[in-house]
Scaffold this motif. Sequence first.
Motif, mmCIF file in Angstrom:
data_model
loop_
_atom_site.group_PDB
_atom_site.id
_atom_site.type_symbol
_atom_site.label_atom_id
_atom_site.label_comp_id
_atom_site.label_asym_id
_atom_site.label_seq_id
_atom_site.Cartn_x
_atom_site.Cartn_y
_atom_site.Cartn_z
ATOM 1 N N GLU A 120 28.526 6.344 -1.354
ATOM 2 C CA GLU A 120 28.380 5.733 -0.031
ATOM 3 C C GLU A 120 27.818 4.318 -0.095
ATOM 4 O O GLU A 120 27.818 3.615 0.903
ATOM 5 C CB GLU A 120 27.469 6.596 0.863
ATOM 6 N N GLY A 121 27.283 3.898 -1.230
ATOM 7 C CA GLY A 121 26.726 2.545 -1.344
ATOM 8 C C GLY A 121 25.358 2.550 -2.002
ATOM 9 O O GLY A 121 25.005 3.460 -2.753
ATOM 10 N N SER A 122 24.572 1.541 -1.665
ATOM 11 C CA SER A 122 23.247 1.372 -2.267
ATOM 12 C C SER A 122 22.270 2.427 -1.779
ATOM 13 O O SER A 122 22.287 2.818 -0.611
ATOM 14 C CB SER A 122 22.683 -0.005 -1.923
ATOM 15 N N LEU A 123 21.402 2.862 -2.682
ATOM 16 C CA LEU A 123 20.324 3.791 -2.342
ATOM 17 C C LEU A 123 19.036 2.997 -2.159
ATOM 18 O O LEU A 123 18.902 1.894 -2.700
ATOM 19 C CB LEU A 123 20.159 4.831 -3.451
ATOM 20 N N PRO A 124 18.067 3.531 -1.406
ATOM 21 C CA PRO A 124 16.802 2.814 -1.209
ATOM 22 C C PRO A 124 16.106 2.540 -2.542
ATOM 23 O O PRO A 124 16.112 3.382 -3.441
ATOM 24 C CB PRO A 124 15.970 3.771 -0.350
ATOM 25 N N ARG A 125 15.509 1.361 -2.635
ATOM 26 C CA ARG A 125 14.753 1.005 -3.835
ATOM 27 C C ARG A 125 13.277 1.312 -3.598
ATOM 28 O O ARG A 125 12.732 1.002 -2.544
ATOM 29 C CB ARG A 125 14.922 -0.473 -4.162
ATOM 30 N N THR A 126 12.652 1.956 -4.571
ATOM 31 C CA THR A 126 11.225 2.244 -4.508
ATOM 32 C C THR A 126 10.581 1.738 -5.786
ATOM 33 O O THR A 126 11.236 1.633 -6.821
ATOM 34 C CB THR A 126 10.957 3.751 -4.352
ATOM 35 N N PHE A 127 9.317 1.437 -5.716
ATOM 36 C CA PHE A 127 8.571 0.921 -6.862
ATOM 37 C C PHE A 127 7.370 1.831 -7.069
ATOM 38 O O PHE A 127 6.541 1.974 -6.178
ATOM 39 C CB PHE A 127 8.131 -0.523 -6.607
ATOM 40 N N ASP A 128 7.304 2.482 -8.205
ATOM 41 C CA ASP A 128 6.282 3.479 -8.506
ATOM 42 C C ASP A 128 5.164 2.855 -9.321
ATOM 43 O O ASP A 128 5.353 2.513 -10.495
ATOM 44 C CB ASP A 128 6.939 4.632 -9.264
ATOM 45 N N ALA A 129 3.991 2.738 -8.731
ATOM 46 C CA ALA A 129 2.851 2.118 -9.406
ATOM 47 C C ALA A 129 2.359 2.928 -10.600
ATOM 48 O O ALA A 129 1.562 2.430 -11.392
ATOM 49 C CB ALA A 129 1.706 1.915 -8.410
ATOM 50 N N ARG A 130 2.851 4.154 -10.761
ATOM 51 C CA ARG A 130 2.467 4.948 -11.935
ATOM 52 C C ARG A 130 3.232 4.541 -13.189
ATOM 53 O O ARG A 130 2.863 4.919 -14.295
ATOM 54 C CB ARG A 130 2.672 6.437 -11.675
ATOM 55 N N MET A 132 4.699 1.085 -13.370
ATOM 56 C CA MET A 132 4.855 -0.372 -13.414
ATOM 57 C C MET A 132 3.806 -1.034 -12.542
ATOM 58 O O MET A 132 3.204 -0.390 -11.682
ATOM 59 C CB MET A 132 6.244 -0.765 -12.912
ATOM 60 N N ALA A 133 3.596 -2.312 -12.774
ATOM 61 C CA ALA A 133 2.734 -3.096 -11.892
ATOM 62 C C ALA A 133 3.561 -3.457 -10.671
ATOM 63 O O ALA A 133 4.620 -4.073 -10.787
ATOM 64 C CB ALA A 133 2.248 -4.360 -12.593
ATOM 65 N N VAL A 134 3.100 -3.048 -9.502
ATOM 66 C CA VAL A 134 3.828 -3.314 -8.261
ATOM 67 C C VAL A 134 3.227 -4.546 -7.592
ATOM 68 O O VAL A 134 2.013 -4.610 -7.375
ATOM 69 C CB VAL A 134 3.757 -2.090 -7.315
ATOM 70 N N ARG A 135 4.093 -5.520 -7.310
ATOM 71 C CA ARG A 135 3.665 -6.749 -6.655
ATOM 72 C C ARG A 135 3.895 -6.626 -5.155
ATOM 73 O O ARG A 135 4.756 -5.884 -4.704
ATOM 74 C CB ARG A 135 4.426 -7.934 -7.228
ATOM 75 N N ALA A 136 3.139 -7.370 -4.377
ATOM 76 C CA ALA A 136 3.212 -7.285 -2.920
ATOM 77 C C ALA A 136 4.635 -7.528 -2.399
ATOM 78 O O ALA A 136 5.072 -6.871 -1.456
ATOM 79 C CB ALA A 136 2.246 -8.287 -2.293
ATOM 80 N N GLU A 137 5.378 -8.448 -3.007
ATOM 81 C CA GLU A 137 6.721 -8.761 -2.505
ATOM 82 C C GLU A 137 7.702 -7.616 -2.742
ATOM 83 O O GLU A 137 8.786 -7.600 -2.180
ATOM 84 C CB GLU A 137 7.259 -10.068 -3.106
ATOM 85 N N GLN A 138 7.347 -6.640 -3.574
ATOM 86 C CA GLN A 138 8.233 -5.504 -3.812
ATOM 87 C C GLN A 138 8.067 -4.428 -2.760
ATOM 88 O O GLN A 138 8.943 -3.588 -2.596
ATOM 89 C CB GLN A 138 7.959 -4.903 -5.199
ATOM 90 N N LEU A 139 6.934 -4.415 -2.083
ATOM 91 C CA LEU A 139 6.686 -3.351 -1.106
ATOM 92 C C LEU A 139 7.381 -3.564 0.204
ATOM 93 O O LEU A 139 7.920 -4.461 0.581
ATOM 94 C CB LEU A 139 5.176 -3.208 -0.881
#
Length: 139
Positions: A120-130, A132-139
């Motif tokens: 169906e297309g793109s799936l939601p992107r999530t960033f797991d802080a466990r 990787m280092a998650v930056r504010a612009e990724q949230l």
Amino acid sequence: MTDAMAFFTDKLSHETDPSDVYAAQESGDDSFVLVDVRSAEAWAQGRIPGAVHIPYRQIAERAPHEIDIATPVVVYCWSPGCNAGAKGALEFAKLGYSVREMIGGYEYWGREGQPLVNDEGSLPRTFDARVMAVRAEQL
């Protein structure tokens, strides 16, 4: 120390990880083919953009017709808890391909926030802080 150096040199020549594969894709590196070795049901659920689908049990039959033997291959399966990637890598190696396994598989690709798609297309992107280092612009 020499044994450890030889072991890790050899290990790194046969493995890669989601961050390195994504960086290669983003830089336009088309020197390898990414192969999803999971089942058709898993492929339909979600996959890495740009990957081709050859379930590991079909590699011996299909790979020689679908992937040039001179093209390096990177395989992935579900996760660190799945050994289909290793089984797929072994099948490619038996055929004479240069092959590496993407450790972490589909799970860690997604947990690092890399793009995923399904029919169906793109799936939601999530960033797991466990993982990787998650930056504010990724949230």
